[in-house]
Scaffold this motif. Sequence first.
Motif, PDB file in Angstrom:
ATOM      1  N   GLN A  61     -43.744 -96.922  22.668  1.00  0.00           N
ATOM      2  CA  GLN A  61     -43.115 -98.105  23.708  1.00  0.00           C
ATOM      3  C   GLN A  61     -41.476 -98.109  23.288  1.00  0.00           C
ATOM      4  N   THR A  62     -40.697 -98.205  24.361  1.00  0.00           N
ATOM      5  CA  THR A  62     -39.577 -98.319  24.034  1.00  0.00           C
ATOM      6  C   THR A  62     -38.868 -99.738  23.713  1.00  0.00           C
ATOM      7  N   GLY A  63     -37.692 -99.966  23.082  1.00  0.00           N
ATOM      8  CA  GLY A  63     -37.458-101.062  22.503  1.00  0.00           C
ATOM      9  C   GLY A  63     -37.382-102.092  23.738  1.00  0.00           C
ATOM     10  N   LEU A  64     -36.988-101.759  24.895  1.00  0.00           N
ATOM     11  CA  LEU A  64     -37.159-102.620  26.077  1.00  0.00           C
ATOM     12  C   LEU A  64     -38.278-103.309  26.292  1.00  0.00           C
ATOM     13  N   ALA A  65     -39.350-102.385  26.375  1.00  0.00           N
ATOM     14  CA  ALA A  65     -40.625-102.767  26.444  1.00  0.00           C
ATOM     15  C   ALA A  65     -41.255-103.862  25.426  1.00  0.00           C
ATOM     16  N   LEU A  66     -40.886-103.603  24.327  1.00  0.00           N
ATOM     17  CA  LEU A  66     -41.361-104.202  23.246  1.00  0.00           C
ATOM     18  C   LEU A  66     -40.784-105.649  23.308  1.00  0.00           C
ATOM     19  N   SER A  67     -39.365-105.680  23.676  1.00  0.00           N
ATOM     20  CA  SER A  67     -38.767-106.824  23.857  1.00  0.00           C
ATOM     21  C   SER A  67     -39.157-107.767  25.108  1.00  0.00           C
ATOM     22  N   ARG A  68     -39.655-106.943  26.076  1.00  0.00           N
ATOM     23  CA  ARG A  68     -40.144-108.134  27.258  1.00  0.00           C
ATOM     24  C   ARG A  68     -41.756-108.420  26.665  1.00  0.00           C
ATOM     25  N   LYS A  69     -42.235-107.526  25.928  1.00  0.00           N
ATOM     26  CA  LYS A  69     -43.705-107.957  25.498  1.00  0.00           C
ATOM     27  C   LYS A  69     -43.738-109.089  24.362  1.00  0.00           C
ATOM     28  N   TRP A  70     -42.796-109.154  23.692  1.00  0.00           N
ATOM     29  CA  TRP A  70     -42.518-110.125  22.530  1.00  0.00           C
ATOM     30  C   TRP A  70     -42.073-111.326  23.071  1.00  0.00           C
ATOM     31  N   ARG A  71     -41.315-111.234  24.310  1.00  0.00           N
ATOM     32  CA  ARG A  71     -40.799-112.482  24.853  1.00  0.00           C
ATOM     33  C   ARG A  71     -41.888-113.185  25.519  1.00  0.00           C
ATOM     34  N   ALA A  72     -42.765-112.355  26.106  1.00  0.00           N
ATOM     35  CA  ALA A  72     -43.878-113.045  26.906  1.00  0.00           C
ATOM     36  C   ALA A  72     -45.028-113.614  26.211  1.00  0.00           C
ATOM     37  N   ASP A  73     -45.012-113.408  24.787  1.00  0.00           N
ATOM     38  CA  ASP A  73     -45.949-113.788  23.838  1.00  0.00           C
ATOM     39  C   ASP A  73     -45.438-115.208  23.255  1.00  0.00           C
ATOM     40  N   ALA A  74     -46.426-116.178  23.451  1.00  0.00           N
ATOM     41  CA  ALA A  74     -46.050-117.714  23.064  1.00  0.00           C
ATOM     42  C   ALA A  74     -45.586-117.539  21.601  1.00  0.00           C
ATOM     43  N   ARG A  75     -46.261-116.717  20.739  1.00  0.00           N
ATOM     44  CA  ARG A  75     -45.992-116.700  19.235  1.00  0.00           C
ATOM     45  C   ARG A  75     -44.610-116.280  18.881  1.00  0.00           C
ATOM     46  N   THR A  76     -44.102-115.029  19.656  1.00  0.00           N
ATOM     47  CA  THR A  76     -42.719-114.384  19.207  1.00  0.00           C
ATOM     48  C   THR A  76     -41.756-114.853  20.404  1.00  0.00           C
TER      49      THR A  76
END
Length: 234
Positions: A61-76
Amino acid sequence: MKNQPRILIVEDEPSIAELIAVNLRHNGFQPVWAEDGEAAQREIDAMLPDAILLDWMLPGQTGLALSRKWRADARTKLVPILMLTARGDEPDKIAGLDAGADDYITKPFSTQELLARIRAVLRRRAPEQASDVVSISGLVLDAATHRVNWQDKPVKVGPTEFKLLHYLMKHPERVHSRSQLLDKVWGDHVFIEERTVDVHVKRLRESLGPAAGGLIETVRGAGYRLSAQARAAA
């Protein structure tokens, strides 16, 4: 002993990660290294970091994909993310910010610049202690619960956009220049470009929708203003 901020370094090049970790350790931070998205997720699951240094180009996963993933997670979603990349063109910077990054650092960067940017995002992350509720023309912001409502319906707003909206709503009908907003909302704009404000205003308007977003005026050559009159005149 004073609590050391925990900084997760997501970087697949060991030499770069080690250099960053050494400098962080010597300046009062607790660095943790992960070489890819899976390792980073394991570290996050074990203990939430105070900030994440995220390389754009990673295996899997690219940094962009990880950033989107973590922004969508309530915990992160509230954890500050600083994107590290050799891609310095403006479209790439905008892509990083749009993916949820709080800041963007172009390689090569100096140690002092990196440390200053980390300290800046940690200051921004410090929660507002004010428990006030601000309401303008059907738009309601509750600082204590970190909620925004438009005409009694909840609106999802990112952490930086929330602080920006809070400041604008606390100071309505006044024109704020980009440099003023950087100073008041971001807290330290030594290394942050004024273009960053435009990106976050755009994201805030998109989150609010056409009606509520119309409260935020662009004042040509001056900056931005939140005005109830803007919607009334629309």
